[in-house]
Design an enzyme around this catalytic site. Structure first.
Site, PDB file in Angstrom:
ATOM      1  N   GLY A 208      -6.594 -28.038 -53.526  1.00 42.01           N
ATOM      2  CA  GLY A 208      -7.269 -26.735 -53.428  1.00 42.01           C
ATOM      3  C   GLY A 208      -6.781 -25.957 -52.233  1.00 42.01           C
ATOM      4  O   GLY A 208      -5.759 -26.289 -51.646  1.00 42.01           O
ATOM      5  N   ASN A 209      -7.496 -24.917 -51.859  1.00 34.33           N
ATOM      6  CA  ASN A 209      -7.145 -24.171 -50.654  1.00 34.33           C
ATOM      7  C   ASN A 209      -8.414 -23.620 -50.002  1.00 34.33           C
ATOM      8  O   ASN A 209      -9.505 -23.765 -50.543  1.00 34.33           O
ATOM      9  CB  ASN A 209      -6.126 -23.058 -50.961  1.00 34.33           C
ATOM     10  CG  ASN A 209      -6.693 -22.031 -51.919  1.00 34.33           C
ATOM     11  OD1 ASN A 209      -7.646 -21.336 -51.606  1.00 34.33           O
ATOM     12  ND2 ASN A 209      -6.108 -21.952 -53.122  1.00 34.33           N
TER      13      ASN A 209
END
Ligand code: CTP
Length: 399
Positions: A208-209
Site C-alpha cells: 500500500g502507500n
C-alpha cells in the site's frame, strides 16, 4: 446574494465589537437572517440590546436562558445556520476554537455547527503576529474554516499595522461572493478518486502507500458546496466527508478502483484523479496466508492499469468532459507534469513537488502549481482545505 441565508454572528470581546452593529445592519440589509451570540467579554464593548434591535432577534450569550432553567440549545443554533461568522474573533476565542475548548455558548455552537465557518480576527499588532495566534489560525484553516484576514490601519493601542477587523462592508462582500459562487457547479456530476489502493499478496498482507485521502475528500467537499452532485471512489481511508449527500464508493485495489470509475465515468461532467493508485500489483494473490519457509522471498509484480489514462481515452469521444490529474514529482517537475497532462489527456494537472517543505502525503498542508496547456499558476503553501478551494476555483474558471 444573502437573501434568505441564515447567519449566526459570534461576537467576541474586542474593541472592534462596536462595528458589529454595522455588520449586522449590512447583513440584514442584504437579506440575511442574523442571530447573534455574544461572549461575556463582548458585552463590555457593545450592549446586547443594540445587536438584538438591529438583528431583530434575541441575542444569546448564556447556556441558561432564564431562572426557570430553560437552556439555550447550541446544537439547534448550529444546525439552523447556513453559515457561522465570528467577527470580531479575539485571540482568546481563536485559541479556544483551535483547541476544542468549550466554555461558553459561542464556542459550544462552533463545535456543534455543521455549516461553513468564517472567522474575522481583530487584535493588536504584536498579538496578531504571535506564533501561538498564527499557529491557531493555521489549525482553524486546516479544519476548513475560512479566515478573513485582519486589515492594516490604526489600532486601539495607537500602534499602526495589521490587526483591525476587516470592515463590515468587506466582510459582507466576502460572504456575498461565498454564497454567490456556491452554485457554480449546480447540475454538474463530479467524480473523484481518492486515497491509496491496497494490492493484496494473501488474505492478510498487502502493498500500500501513505495516502490519507485528505486532498480528494476536501475537493469533494468544495465541489459539493458549489452545488455539484459528487461521488468519491475511495481507497481505504480514515478521513470523513463533510456532507452526507456525497456518495462514497469504497474500494481496495487498483482493479476495483478502475471498475468503479468505469461505472461512473460515462455519466460524469468533471473527473478529478486524486488517488495514489499503486502502479504495480502482485502477479498472484495466495488464497491462504503465506508461510515463512525460506530465507528470502521475491514477489513478482505486474503493472496495474492507469485509471486516469483509460478515462482519458474514453473522454476523447465525449470532449465535454473535464478531467484533472495530479502529479507528485521530485525533479524536472513542470516538464514531467506537462508530459502527464498530454499522456493522460487531462485538461488540467495539479503539481506537488516533494522538494517543497510541507507538501505531500503526511502533511495537512500542500503547495501546488496548476498547469493547463497554456498556463502555470503557482500557489503558496496552504492547508489542504484551502488548496481544495484553489483547485475547484481553477476548474470553475476553465469550464
Ligand atoms: N493515476 C491513475 N491510475 C494509475 C496511476 C496514476 O489514475 N494506475 C493517476 C493519479 O491519480 C494521478 C495521475 O494519474 O492523477 C498521475 O499519477 P502519478 O503516479 O504521478 O503518475 P504515473 O503515471 O504513475 O507516473 P510515475 O512514473 O511518475 O509514477
Amino acid at each position: 446574494m444573502l437573501k434568505g441565508k441564515k447567519i449566526i454572528l459570534g461576537v467576541c470581546g474586542s474593541i472592534a465589537a462596536y462595528k458589529s452593529a454595522l455588520l449586522v445592519r449590512e447583513l440584514v440589509k442584504n437579506g440575511a437572517q442574523v442571530k447573534v451570540i455574544m461572549t461575556d467579554a463582548a458585552k463590555e464593548f457593545i450592549g446586547p440590546l443594540t445587536l438584538a434591535t438591529v438583528s431583530k432577534n434575541p441575542v444569546e450569550s448564556s447556556f441558561v436562558k432564564n431562572d426557570q432553567g430553560e437552556w439555550t440549545n447550541h446544537v439547534e443554533l448550529g444546525l439552523w445556520a447556513d453559515l457561522m461568522l465570528i467577527a470580531p474573533a479575539s485571540a482568546n476565542t481563536i485559541g479556544k476554537l483551535a483547541n476544542g475548548l468549550c466554555d461558553n455558548l459561542l464556542t459550544a455552537t462552533y463545535l456543534s455547527a455543521r455549516c461553513p465557518v468564517v472567522i474575522a480576527p481583530a487584535m493588536d499588532l504584536d498579538m496578531y503576529q504571535h506564533p501561538s495566534v498564527l499557529g491557531n489560525l493555521d489549525a482553524l484553516k486546516s479544519f476548513g474554516n475560512q479566515i478573513i484576514d485582519a486589515e492594516h490601519g490604526e489600532l486601539a493601542s495607537g500602534l499602526v499595522g495589521k490587526g483591525r477587523m476587516a470592515e463590515p462592508e468587506h466582510i459582507t462582500t466576502y460572504l456575498e461572493s461565498y454564497f454567490g459562487r456556491s452554485q457554480a457547479l449546480a447540475g454538474k456530476k463530479v467524480l473523484i478518486t481518492a486515497g491509496p489502493t491496497l494490492e493484496h499478496l494473501d488474505p492478510v498482507r498487502f502493498i500500500g502507500n501513505h495516502s490519507s485521502g485528505k486532498m480528494g475528500y476536501e475537493i469533494a467537499n468544495r465541489c459539493y458546496e458549489q452545488g455539484a452532485e459528487v461521488t468519491i471512489v475511495s481507497g481505504p481511508v480514515q478521513v470523513k466527508k463533510d456532507y452526507d449527500a456525497i456518495n462514497v464508493v469504497s474500494v481496495q485495489s487498483a482493479d476495483e478502483m478502475l471498475d468503479a470509475t468505469l461505472n461512473h465515468f460515462p455519466d460524469t461532467d468533471i473527473a478529478i484523479f486524486a488517488a495514489a493508485v499503486a502502479d504495480y500489483k502482485p502477479k498472484t494473490k495466495a488464497d491462504q496466508k503465506i508461510k515463512k519457509n525460506d530465507d528470502s522471498m521475491s514477489i513478482e509484480l505486474v503493472k496495474n492499469k492507469d485509471i486516469a489514462k483509460e478515462m482519458g481515452l474514453i473522454k476523447s469521444q465525449n470532449k465535454k468532459q473535464f478531467t484533472v490529474g495530479f502529479a507528485l514529482e521530485t525533479n524536472n517537475e513542470e516538464e514531467n507534469a506537462r508530459k502527464k497532462l498530454e499522456k493522460k489527456n487531462f485538461d488540467m494537472i495539479v503539481l506537488n513537488s516533494l522538494q517543497d517543505k510541507g507538501a505531500g502525503f503526511k502533511h495537512n498542508t500542500n503547495k501546488i502549481s496548476i498547469i493547463d496547456r497554456n498556463n502555470i499558476t503557482k500557489f503558496e503553501l496552504k492547508s489542504k482545505a484551502e488548496v481544495a478551494y484553489d483547485i475547484v476555483e481553477s476548474i470553475i474558471e476553465r469550464l
